[in-house]
Enzyme design. Structure first.
Site, PDB file in Angstrom:
ATOM      1  N   GLU A  94       0.866  -1.029   0.135  1.00 27.70           N
ATOM      2  CA  GLU A  94       0.099   0.102  -0.045  1.00 27.70           C
ATOM      3  C   GLU A  94       0.626   1.500  -0.177  1.00 27.70           C
ATOM      4  OE1 GLU A  94      -2.133   1.946   0.225  1.00 27.70           O
ATOM      5  OE2 GLU A  94      -4.130   0.597   0.218  1.00 27.70           O
ATOM      6  N   ARG A 124      -7.267  -0.657  13.256  1.00 27.67           N
ATOM      7  CA  ARG A 124      -6.192  -0.826  12.857  1.00 27.67           C
ATOM      8  C   ARG A 124      -6.220   0.747  12.205  1.00 27.67           C
ATOM      9  NH1 ARG A 124      -5.146  -1.124   7.257  1.00 27.67           N
ATOM     10  NH2 ARG A 124      -6.734  -3.347   6.391  1.00 27.67           N
ATOM     11  N   ASN A 151      -5.378   3.113   8.429  1.00 30.25           N
ATOM     12  CA  ASN A 151      -5.662   2.426   6.440  1.00 30.25           C
ATOM     13  C   ASN A 151      -4.988   3.820   5.987  1.00 30.25           C
ATOM     14  OD1 ASN A 151      -5.766   0.751   4.768  1.00 30.25           O
ATOM     15  ND2 ASN A 151      -7.641   0.950   4.035  1.00 30.25           N
ATOM     16  N   ASP A 159     -12.559  -6.436  10.957  1.00 31.15           N
ATOM     17  CA  ASP A 159     -13.068  -6.837  10.565  1.00 31.15           C
ATOM     18  C   ASP A 159     -14.614  -6.363   8.718  1.00 31.15           C
ATOM     19  OD1 ASP A 159     -15.082  -5.654  11.991  1.00 31.15           O
ATOM     20  OD2 ASP A 159     -15.804  -6.738  13.798  1.00 31.15           O
ATOM     21  N   GLU A 160     -13.666  -4.883   8.909  1.00 33.67           N
ATOM     22  CA  GLU A 160     -14.578  -3.507   7.839  1.00 33.67           C
ATOM     23  C   GLU A 160     -15.822  -3.601   9.007  1.00 33.67           C
ATOM     24  OE1 GLU A 160     -13.164  -5.271   3.931  1.00 33.67           O
ATOM     25  OE2 GLU A 160     -11.760  -5.400   4.278  1.00 33.67           O
ATOM     26  N   ASN A 185      -9.751   4.895   3.186  1.00 33.78           N
ATOM     27  CA  ASN A 185      -8.566   4.442   1.921  1.00 33.78           C
ATOM     28  C   ASN A 185      -8.606   6.338   1.256  1.00 33.78           C
ATOM     29  OD1 ASN A 185      -7.489   2.903   0.967  1.00 33.78           O
ATOM     30  ND2 ASN A 185      -9.015   1.423   1.288  1.00 33.78           N
ATOM     31  N   ASP A 217      -9.881   1.983  -4.040  1.00 36.35           N
ATOM     32  CA  ASP A 217      -8.707   2.003  -3.277  1.00 36.35           C
ATOM     33  C   ASP A 217      -8.038   3.269  -3.123  1.00 36.35           C
ATOM     34  OD1 ASP A 217      -7.284   1.107  -1.363  1.00 36.35           O
ATOM     35  OD2 ASP A 217      -7.156  -1.187  -1.946  1.00 36.35           O
TER      36      ASP A 217
END
Length: 284
Positions: free
Chosen positions: A19, A99, A101, A119-120, A147, A195
């Site tokens: 990423e 977390r 991103n 777990d989104e 994102n 993304d």
């Protein structure tokens, strides 16, 4: 619309979740990360030199600082690495099950840092603004997978992706505040999920498509005008780099793939893909 399928492998790797490509102009190098591998990578195209730093927690993004060193979006908050390698927290806020991103630096030098739950879960993530003195402001509080974030060349628009929405949204941006959220692009079913993104010198938005095996370029009016097809399904982010900012670097992931392509998890590059904007360093 133009379609391209050419690419080179800049760094062959097996990143679990590559990423965050970012061109560090002061160091003539590209920064990129492996989120789940907790690794910070650097790559110097002119020499081929590479470094890898293993961190003690998952990392969402790393960006250059105006004073040297890096600012890091980490699982437990935002921290800085000084030029001598010393580590210190700017804003520490550990949340169980959450977390860091993607993150981006705004025209004023503030860091806009995203979070998400492992777990989104919808509403479990945020987008926050952190200034050089560590002041933290939650900008969006009801996010699933925060994102790609980027600004128009004049700084008056901000583009943003919350991946499960399948949209690239645009806001009006002024003095660190955003208003007027609306949809720039809705990604059609079967084309993957938006993304990471970057904005080029023409004000066009380049979007990496997770499970879409492509990077797309959209005009400021939301019209699709360029597609770069790639051999890996999990394309995660893109950024322009090189001394003239014309090479498009693309990160990829292996996570969740039963039979990954040999270059899945590698850092790819499309030479001469366009013209990027100089990246603002973090003001701290």
């Amino acid at each position: 619309m133009t379609r391209l399928s050419r690419y080179d492998v800049a760094v062959r790797a097996e990143a679990t979740l590559g990423e965050g490509p970012t061109w560090d102009a002061a160091g003539n190098r590209l920064l990129w990360i492996d989120i789940l591998g907790a690794r910070l990578h650097t790559y110097e195209p002119a020499t081929g030199r590479r470094t890898v730093r293993v961190l003690d927690q998952h990392i969402g993004a790393a960006k250059p600082r105006a004073n040297g060193g890096l600012v890091l979006n980490l699982r437990d908050g935002v921290a800085v690495l000084d030029p001598d390698g010393a580590f210190r927290w700017l804003h520490r806020e550990p949340v169980p099950g959450r977390r860091a991103n993607d993150a981006a630096v705004a025209p004023d030098g503030s860091l806009w840092a995203g979070t998400m739950r492992y777990d989104e879960a919808p509403g479990g993530g945020t987008l926050s603004r952190i200034t050089a003195d560590g002041t933290h402001t939650t900008v969006l509080a009801d996010v699933a997978v925060s994102n790609g974030t980027g600004w128009s060349p004049d700084g008056r628009l901000m583009y943003y992706v919350d991946s499960p929405t399948r949209r690239v949204d645009v806001f009006d941006h002024e003095d660190g505040r955003i208003t007027g959220r609306r949809t720039l692009v809705a990604i059609e079913d079967g084309a993957g999920f938006p993304d990471g993104l970057t904005v080029d010198a023409d004000g066009c938005v380049w979007v990496a498509l997770w499970d879409g095996a492509a990077v797309r370029r959209y005009t400021p009016q939301g019209e699709l005008d360029r597609v770069i097809t790639l051999p890996v399904p999990r394309v995660t982010a893109c950024a322009f780099g090189g001394p003239d900012l014309t090479d498009l670097y693309v990160t990829t992931a292996r996570v969740g793939l039963n039979s990954p392509h040999p270059v899945a998890g590698s850092l790819l590059v499309v030479p001469g893909a366009g013209k990027g904007l100089p990246q603002q360093p973090f003001a701290g």
